[in-house]
Design an enzyme around this catalytic site. Structure first.
Site, PDB file in Angstrom:
ATOM      1  N   ASP A 241      36.652  46.801  40.005  1.00  0.00           N
ATOM      2  CA  ASP A 241      36.526  48.240  40.239  1.00  0.00           C
ATOM      3  C   ASP A 241      35.222  48.601  39.545  1.00  0.00           C
ATOM      4  OD1 ASP A 241      36.455  51.039  39.803  1.00  0.00           O
ATOM      5  OD2 ASP A 241      38.608  51.138  40.161  1.00  0.00           O
ATOM      6  N   HIS A 242      34.189  48.870  40.334  1.00  0.00           N
ATOM      7  CA  HIS A 242      32.867  48.954  39.695  1.00  0.00           C
ATOM      8  C   HIS A 242      32.766  50.119  38.710  1.00  0.00           C
ATOM      9  CE1 HIS A 242      31.933  51.917  42.860  1.00  0.00           C
ATOM     10  NE2 HIS A 242      30.888  52.271  42.156  1.00  0.00           N
TER      11      HIS A 242
ATOM     12  N   HIS B 217      39.299  54.199  41.418  1.00  0.00           N
ATOM     13  CA  HIS B 217      38.349  54.696  40.416  1.00  0.00           C
ATOM     14  C   HIS B 217      38.952  55.796  39.521  1.00  0.00           C
ATOM     15  CE1 HIS B 217      35.713  52.290  42.753  1.00  0.00           C
ATOM     16  NE2 HIS B 217      35.337  53.195  43.615  1.00  0.00           N
TER      17      HIS B 217
HETATM   18  C1  BG6 Z   1      32.972  53.117  46.473  1.00  0.00           C
HETATM   19  C2  BG6 Z   1      33.467  53.879  47.677  1.00  0.00           C
HETATM   20  O1  BG6 Z   1      34.011  52.392  45.884  1.00  0.00           O
HETATM   21  O2  BG6 Z   1      32.462  54.030  45.519  1.00  0.00           O
HETATM   22  C3  BG6 Z   1      32.378  54.767  48.266  1.00  0.00           C
HETATM   23  O3  BG6 Z   1      33.919  52.968  48.668  1.00  0.00           O
HETATM   24  C4  BG6 Z   1      31.769  55.631  47.199  1.00  0.00           C
HETATM   25  O4  BG6 Z   1      32.900  55.566  49.323  1.00  0.00           O
HETATM   26  C5  BG6 Z   1      31.373  54.799  45.984  1.00  0.00           C
HETATM   27  O5  BG6 Z   1      30.642  56.278  47.758  1.00  0.00           O
HETATM   28  C6  BG6 Z   1      30.913  55.679  44.849  1.00  0.00           C
HETATM   29  O6  BG6 Z   1      30.380  54.884  43.830  1.00  0.00           O
HETATM   30  P1  BG6 Z   1      29.279  55.447  42.837  1.00  0.00           P
HETATM   31  O7  BG6 Z   1      29.052  54.322  41.892  1.00  0.00           O
HETATM   32  O8  BG6 Z   1      28.084  55.793  43.685  1.00  0.00           O
HETATM   33  O9  BG6 Z   1      29.869  56.660  42.220  1.00  0.00           O
END
Ligand code: BG6
Length: 513
Positions: free
Chosen positions: A200-201, A263
Site C-alpha cells: 500500500d504505497h 489507503h
Molecule cells: C492509487 C489509486 O492507489 O492511489 C489512484 O489507484 C490514486 O486512483 C492514487 O490516484 C493516489 O496516490 P497518490 O500517491 O497520488 O496520493
C-alpha cells in the site's frame, strides 16, 4: 592522488539497512506503474547507493523484446519520472544489469526460462542471489503468476534463509472479502507469510511514517490520545484529478475499493492503534489488526447511515470547465461507480469509545490534499467570559500527508491589546522548510524494505481481510442499490451534501484542509 571511486551502488549504505545480493523481477514490465514508479524508484536507490553491490533487474512481460530495448524503455522512464537528475554513470552500471524475459504468465516454460536466467546471473556473480518478485500486473493474472512461481521452484529458493524469495503484490488485493481470501489462499500455497509483501504505497510516504514518529517519539501526544481529550478524527484523501484514462479499471473499482479500503483504512489504523511493543513488522501489524477488529460494522441506511457515496458532475477545476464522470471516456452513461466515498466509523475499544472517525476520499475535488486532523475537545470557556465563547477554536492537530508535508496545531492565542480577546492561531512545521524538499518516493522505501526483508510497512493477510470485512457489505449494498441513493457533487467542490450530513448528525463539520 586520484579520489577513490566508490562503488556507485554502495556508497552511503547503512550497514543496518543493507540488502543481500538481489535480483528484482518485475511482472508487468511494460505497465504504467513500472515506468512511472518502479524503475525510477530502483534508479533512485542506485543513485543513493542503497542497492546491494550485486543487483540485477529483470523485466518480465508478454511482449518479446531484447534486453537492449527494455534498457531503452527503462532509460526513458528514468529520464521522465526520476526524482533525481539521472547520472549517466549510475545509469550505465544499472543498465548493464537490466535484462528482459518474455513469456505468458500462464506459461510454465517462461518461468523456467526466467529461472535459468537467474541461475546464469548467480553463476556469473559466484554468490547466491535473493529473488524479489514484483507482481505489478492486472489482478486477473495474479493467480497464474503465483502458481508458476511455485511450479518452477522460484518461490522456494533459499527457503527459510534471510535471502529467501520474496513477492510484492500490487493492489488491488481482491475486490471484496471473498476474492481477497481466495488470493491469500493462492499466496500461501506457494509462499510463507514472511515472504509476502502486500503493498500500500501510502505506507511508504514519509509523512505517514512520520505519524508513527510523532505519536511515539514525543511524550506530549500519547497522554491525550484517547476519548477523554479527543472529540473526533477526520481523515481526508482528496484528489483533484478525475478518472483520466483509467475508466477500464475504475469502473470496476470505484472509490471505496480504490482508496478507502486500503489507503484511508491504513491511515486510520496507524492513528488509532495502541503503541506496539516494538517497531518490528509483527508487533506493528498486530496492533493495526487489533484496532481494525474493534471497528463496528457500518450501518448502511436509515437515519443512522454511516456511509455516503457520490459521483462527480460537471464543474470547474483550476479555472477550467471539466466533464462529469458519466461523460468521461469509456464510462457507461448509466454507471453507478462512486468517485467519492465517506464513512463514519466507531471504534469500540477502551481508548476510542464514543470518538467518531470520519474518512473521505474522492476525485475531482477542490484540491489535492491528504491529511489526518485530530480535533481535541474544547477548553471550558468561562475564564474568558468577555470574549465570545463561540470563537474559542477547538485545538486541532493536523498531519499534512501531501502536498506541503508537515504538521500543524491550531491553538487559541490572545490578540495583543488592552482587552482579552482570543484568536485561533496555527503553529506550523513544514518538512520542506526544515529538511528540504527532495524526499524519497514511497516506492523507494518500500522496494528497499522488501529487499531487506522488513515487512513493517506492508499489509499482512489478516489485516487486508479485516479491512475487506468492513467494506464488503457496503459494496454489496451499493451494488444492490445501483444509482438509487448515489449522490453527486460539482467537480471542484469538496464533495456531496450527504458527506456533510454524516458529520452534521454529531454536530461536526468537515474542516477545509
Ligand atoms: C492509487 C489509486 O492507489 O492511489 C489512484 O489507484 C490514486 O486512483 C492514487 O490516484 C493516489 O496516490 P497518490 O500517491 O497520488 O496520493
Amino acid at each position: 592522488m586520484a579520489e577513490e571511486v566508490r562503488h556507485p551502488f554502495l556508497h552511503g549504505l547503512s550497514k543496518h539497512r543493507g540488502a543481500p545480493p538481489t535480483v528484482v523481477v518485475i511482472f508487468g514490465a511494460s505497465g504504467d506503474l513500472t515506468a512511472r514508479k518502479l524503475i525510477p524508484a530502483i534508479y533512485n536507490l542506485a543513485h543513493d547507493g542503497l542497492l546491494p553491490a550485486d543487483f540485477h533487474l529483470i523485466g518480465f512481460g508478454r511482449k518479446a523484446i531484447p534486453d537492449a530495448e527494455f534498457q531503452q524503455i527503462a532509460a526513458a522512464a528514468i529520464k521522465e519520472f526520476s526524482r533525481r537528475e539521472p547520472s549517466p554513470e549510475v545509469w550505465a552500471r544499472l543498465a548493464e544489469r537490466t535484462l528482459y524475459v518474455s513469456g505468458g504468465y500462464d506459461e510454465k516454460a517462461a518461468f523456467d526460462r526466467l529461472g535459468a536466467r537467474i541461475a546464469g546471473l548467480e553463476k556469473d556473480s559466484g554468490q547466491p542471489l535473493q529473488s524479489l518478485f514484483y507482481v505489478s500486473t492486472p489482478p486477473s493474472v495474479f493467480a497464474p503468476i503465483l502458481q508458476n512461481l511455485g511450479a518452477s521452484g522460484l518461490a522456494a529458493r533459499y527457503a527459510g534463509q534471510l535471502n529467501q524469495s520474496k513477492v510484492i503484490i500490487e493492489k488491488p488485493f481482491g475486490k471484496d472479502l471473498a476474492s481477497a481470501q481466495a488470493l491469500n489462499r493462492e499466496l500461501t500455497k506457494v509462499f510463507a507469510e514472511a515472504q509476502v509483501y502486500r503493498i500500500d504505497h501510502y505506507l511508504g510516504k514519509e509523512t505517514v511514517q512520520d505519524l508513527l514518529v510523532q505519536r511515539f517519539a514525543n511524550s506530549i501526544f500519547e497522554p491525550l490520545w484517547n476519548r477523554n481529550f479527543i472529540d473526533h478524527v477526520q481523515i481526508t484523501v482528496a484528489e483533484q484529478v478525475g478518472v483520466e484514462a483509467r475508466a477500464g479499471y475504475y469502473e470496476q473499482s470505484g472509490c471505496l475499493r480504490d482508496m478507502i479500503q486500503n489507503h484511508t483504512m491504513q491511515l486510520l489504523a496507524l492513528t488509532a492503534m495502541e503503541p506496539p511493543v516494538s517497531m518490528d513488522a509483527e508487533s506493528v501489524r498486530d496492533e493495526k489488526v487489533k484496532v481494525l477488529k474493534a471497528i463496528q460494522p457500518l450501518r448502511l441506511d436509515g437515519a443512522d447511515c454511516d456511509v455516503a457515496r457520490a459521483q462527480y458532475a460537471e464543474g470547474v477545476i483550476g479555472g477550467k470547465p471539466v466533464k462529469g464522470y458519466l461523460q468521461e471516456l469509456d464510462v457507461s452513461p448509466t454507471s453507478a461507480t462512486e468517485t467519492f466515498a465517506a464513512l463514519r466509523l466507531s471504534i469500540n475499544n477502551w481508548r476510542w469509545q464514543g470518538v467518531p472517525f470520519y474518512l473521505r476520499s474522492g476525485k475531482h475535488l477542490a484540491r489535492r490534499v491528504s491529511e489526518i486532523a485530530v480535533r481535541f475537545k474544547r477548553a471550558p470557556g468561562s475564564l474568558f467570559a468577555d470574549s465570545d465563547r463561540s470563537i474559542l477554536a477547538a485545538n486541532t492537530l493536523a498531519f499534512q500527508i501531501q502536498p506541503d508535508e508537515g504538521l500543524s496545531l491550531v491553538l487559541n492565542a490572545k490578540i495583543p491589546g488592552l482587552e482579552t480577546r482570543t484568536q485561533p492561531v496555527k503553529m506550523n512545521f513544514k518538512y520542506a522548510t526544515t529538511f528540504g524538499s527532495n524526499t524519497p518516493e514511497a516506492y523507494e522505501r518500500l522496494v528497499l524494505d522488501a529487499m531487506i526483508g522488513d515487512g513493517t510497512l506492508f499489509i499482512r493477510g489478516d489485516e487486508t481481510e479485516r479491512s475487506w470485512q468492513l467494506c464488503s457489505p457496503v459494496l454489496a449494498h451499493w451494488a444492490a442499490q445501483g444509482r438509487t441513493g448515489l449522490d453527486s457533487y460539482a467537480s471542484g467542490a469538496w464533495g456531496p451534501k450527504s458527506a456533510e450530513a454524516l458529520l452534521a448528525a454529531n454536530g461536526h463539520s468537515w474542516r477545509e484542509p
